[in-house]
Design an enzyme around this catalytic site. Structure first.
Site, PDB file in Angstrom:
ATOM      1  N   LYS A  34       0.879  -1.200  -0.057  1.00  0.00           N
ATOM      2  CA  LYS A  34       0.096   0.122   0.021  1.00  0.00           C
ATOM      3  C   LYS A  34       0.769   1.297   0.074  1.00  0.00           C
ATOM      4  O   LYS A  34       2.136   1.117   0.228  1.00  0.00           O
ATOM      5  CB  LYS A  34      -0.866  -0.135   1.376  1.00  0.00           C
ATOM      6  CG  LYS A  34      -0.246   0.100   2.459  1.00  0.00           C
ATOM      7  CD  LYS A  34      -0.941  -0.123   3.916  1.00  0.00           C
ATOM      8  CE  LYS A  34      -0.032  -0.134   5.209  1.00  0.00           C
ATOM      9  NZ  LYS A  34      -1.063  -0.412   6.218  1.00  0.00           N
ATOM     10  N   ARG A 130     -11.062   0.115  14.782  1.00  0.00           N
ATOM     11  CA  ARG A 130     -10.737   1.028  13.553  1.00  0.00           C
ATOM     12  C   ARG A 130     -11.344   0.168  12.611  1.00  0.00           C
ATOM     13  O   ARG A 130     -12.657   0.800  12.120  1.00  0.00           O
ATOM     14  CB  ARG A 130      -9.159   0.997  13.541  1.00  0.00           C
ATOM     15  CG  ARG A 130      -8.568   1.786  12.352  1.00  0.00           C
ATOM     16  CD  ARG A 130      -7.114   1.417  12.082  1.00  0.00           C
ATOM     17  NE  ARG A 130      -6.728   0.308  11.804  1.00  0.00           N
ATOM     18  CZ  ARG A 130      -5.535   0.150  11.287  1.00  0.00           C
ATOM     19  NH1 ARG A 130      -4.654   1.097  11.279  1.00  0.00           N
ATOM     20  NH2 ARG A 130      -5.211  -1.122  10.763  1.00  0.00           N
ATOM     21  N   TYR A 259      14.341  31.260   8.497  1.00  0.00           N
ATOM     22  CA  TYR A 259      13.075  31.941   9.247  1.00  0.00           C
ATOM     23  C   TYR A 259      13.141  31.986  10.550  1.00  0.00           C
ATOM     24  O   TYR A 259      13.619  30.966  11.308  1.00  0.00           O
ATOM     25  CB  TYR A 259      11.868  31.031   8.715  1.00  0.00           C
ATOM     26  CG  TYR A 259      11.613  31.166   7.341  1.00  0.00           C
ATOM     27  CD1 TYR A 259      11.050  32.403   6.610  1.00  0.00           C
ATOM     28  CD2 TYR A 259      11.400  30.261   6.543  1.00  0.00           C
ATOM     29  CE1 TYR A 259      10.561  32.451   5.412  1.00  0.00           C
ATOM     30  CE2 TYR A 259      11.004  29.938   5.175  1.00  0.00           C
ATOM     31  CZ  TYR A 259      10.638  31.610   4.760  1.00  0.00           C
ATOM     32  OH  TYR A 259      10.032  31.423   3.565  1.00  0.00           O
TER      33      TYR A 259
HETATM   34  C1  PLP Z   1      -0.711  -1.577   6.903  1.00  0.00           C
HETATM   35  C2  PLP Z   1      -1.154  -2.848   7.181  1.00  0.00           C
HETATM   36  C3  PLP Z   1      -0.516  -4.120   7.260  1.00  0.00           C
HETATM   37  C4  PLP Z   1       0.769  -4.155   7.353  1.00  0.00           C
HETATM   38  O1  PLP Z   1       1.689  -3.690   8.493  1.00  0.00           O
HETATM   39  P1  PLP Z   1       3.130  -3.798   8.742  1.00  0.00           P
HETATM   40  O2  PLP Z   1       3.010  -3.423  10.032  1.00  0.00           O
HETATM   41  O3  PLP Z   1       3.644  -2.553   7.870  1.00  0.00           O
HETATM   42  O4  PLP Z   1       3.646  -5.124   8.341  1.00  0.00           O
HETATM   43  C5  PLP Z   1      -1.095  -5.221   7.603  1.00  0.00           C
HETATM   44  N1  PLP Z   1      -2.547  -5.240   7.593  1.00  0.00           N
HETATM   45  C6  PLP Z   1      -3.313  -4.094   7.536  1.00  0.00           C
HETATM   46  C7  PLP Z   1      -4.704  -4.373   7.678  1.00  0.00           C
HETATM   47  C8  PLP Z   1      -2.755  -3.016   7.301  1.00  0.00           C
HETATM   48  O5  PLP Z   1      -3.459  -1.724   7.140  1.00  0.00           O
END
Ligand code: PLP
Length: 373
Positions: A34, A130, A259
């Site tokens: 992702k 979540r 700045y």
């Molecule tokens: C991002 C995600 C993962 C991967 O998690 P990592 O800790 O990066 O391995 C796995 N399952 C879900 C549902 C996620 O959102």
């Protein structure tokens, strides 16, 4: 000006990390790609070559991009709005995670319209409130999914959950979430479903072992050398960010920089201007804390980061315009690591690697020929 900052993706490191997770998961490895593979770009073929057996992403868009790039392996998309293009996902044989009745019906309707069964993973919330169906809605979700199976619009091929505290193996929540997941899988089977894959563990749960024994492991961060649990030294960071000096100047003691003038030089020194800033993803919170590597030495970034520029104090060294500067890398040559940057900005490594902006050119470096599609 040509592109002066580059993000080098070390495909060798990603392949090595993938092979490590393939071995510790008994070849039950879903590579989570992702957010543009956590900022690492087109690495699907590398992880599949190195032992991943399927791919996980959030949106259907991400899944379809991988299909269009020629990926034939199973792909799961687990986060979609109710009006997502589920029909396109079904036609492209993309698995869809479902966490509510409303989503289940939307997927079922889309599948009926395209005349093909949707491959569904039911997602249960094991604890973090979540994503995933609340446990009190789970039995009904399974029941209706079974009815849609009988009608021919879906097939439940998987059950998934996601752990909240897996980076702390002693946390009592882990045992609770394992039990909730095991119960959810049992309920699904009692309701007549026959999921062929179950998956609970992500990187932390896999490295600490608190998510073992539940089938497939969904690994994202670990593929890119990030260990949220701080328990392994088997992983290799997979990114280097470099830039080049634009101009330099010598300043007198007492000169203020940037700045707000909140950095004041305490001696005569040399400054070099770098053409990269928070607009390229470097956290402004790391201003007046972070270092970069210049001519093999750590040098402090001084003054507040700007959107497009940062200033490095090179001491007595007069750097030539065009000289290379390493912002972060694996650390083998003394350069700061992504983990150090995360510390300077009070964040996690994931945030540093996923934020590198689109002005920064990407280069994939590997010892074997790369598929660029
Ligand atoms: C991002 C995600 C993962 C991967 O998690 P990592 O800790 O990066 O391995 C796995 N399952 C879900 C549902 C996620 O959102």
């Amino acid at each position: 000006m040509p592109s002066t900052s580059e993000l080098v993706v070390h495909d060798d490191a990603i392949r090595a990390n993938t092979a490590y997770f393939a071995s510790v998961t008994g070849n039950q490895l879903m590579a989570v790609l992702k957010a543009d593979a956590f900022g690492h770009g087109a690495i699907a073929q590398s992880v599949l070559d190195a032992g991943a057996t399927s791919i996980g992403v959030t949106s259907i868009d991400e899944a379809l991009k991988l299909r269009n790039a020629g990926v034939r392996a199973p792909i799961l998309s687990w986060l979609n709005a109710i009006d997502a293009d589920f029909g396109a996902a079904v036609q492209a044989e993309v698995d869809i995670a479902v966490s509510s009745l409303a989503l289940l019906h939307a997927v079922g309707r889309a599948a009926s319209l395209v005349g093909q069964r949707a491959r569904v993973h039911l997602h249960v919330d094991v604890g973090m409130a979540r994503d995933g169906a609340p446990t009190d809605a789970w039995a009904t979700l399974c029941h209706i999914a079974r009815e849609l199976e009988a009608l021919g619009s879906v097939r439940v091929v998987g059950v998934m959950g996601h752990m909240s505290c897996a980076d702390r193996p002693d946390h009592p929540q882990n045992q609770r979430e394992r039990l909730i997941f095991a119960n959810a899988v049992r309920t699904a089977r009692r309701r007549g479903l026959a999921p062929s894959v179950t998956h609970l563990a992500a990187t932390a749960a896999t490295l600490t072992g608190v998510g073992s024994g539940f089938g497939v492991h969904r690994i994202g961060a670990g593929l890119f050398g990030i260990d949220p649990s701080g328990t392994t030294d088997h992983l290799r960071p997979a990114l280097s960010l470099t830039t080049h000096v634009v101009t330099t100047r010598e300043i007198a003691a007492g000169t203020s920089v940037g700045y707000g003038l909140d950095h004041v030089a305490d001696r005569r020194t040399n400054l070099a201007l770098l053409p990269i800033g928070y607009g390229d993803g470097l956290p402004r919170a790391a201003s007046n804390r972070a270092d970069v590597l210049v001519r093999g030495r750590r040098r402090p970034l001084v003054g507040r980061f700007s959107m497009d520029m940062m200033v490095v104090d090179t001491g007595d060294d007069r750097i030539a315009p065009g000289e290379s500067v390493t912002v972060f890398g694996p650390g083998a040559h003394g350069e700061p690591t992504v983990a150090e940057w995360a510390g300077w900005a009070d964040t996690i490594e994931h945030e540093i690697v996923t934020r590198v902006g689109m002005r920064v050119g990407r280069i994939h470096r590997t010892k074997t020929p790369e598929n660029h599609r």
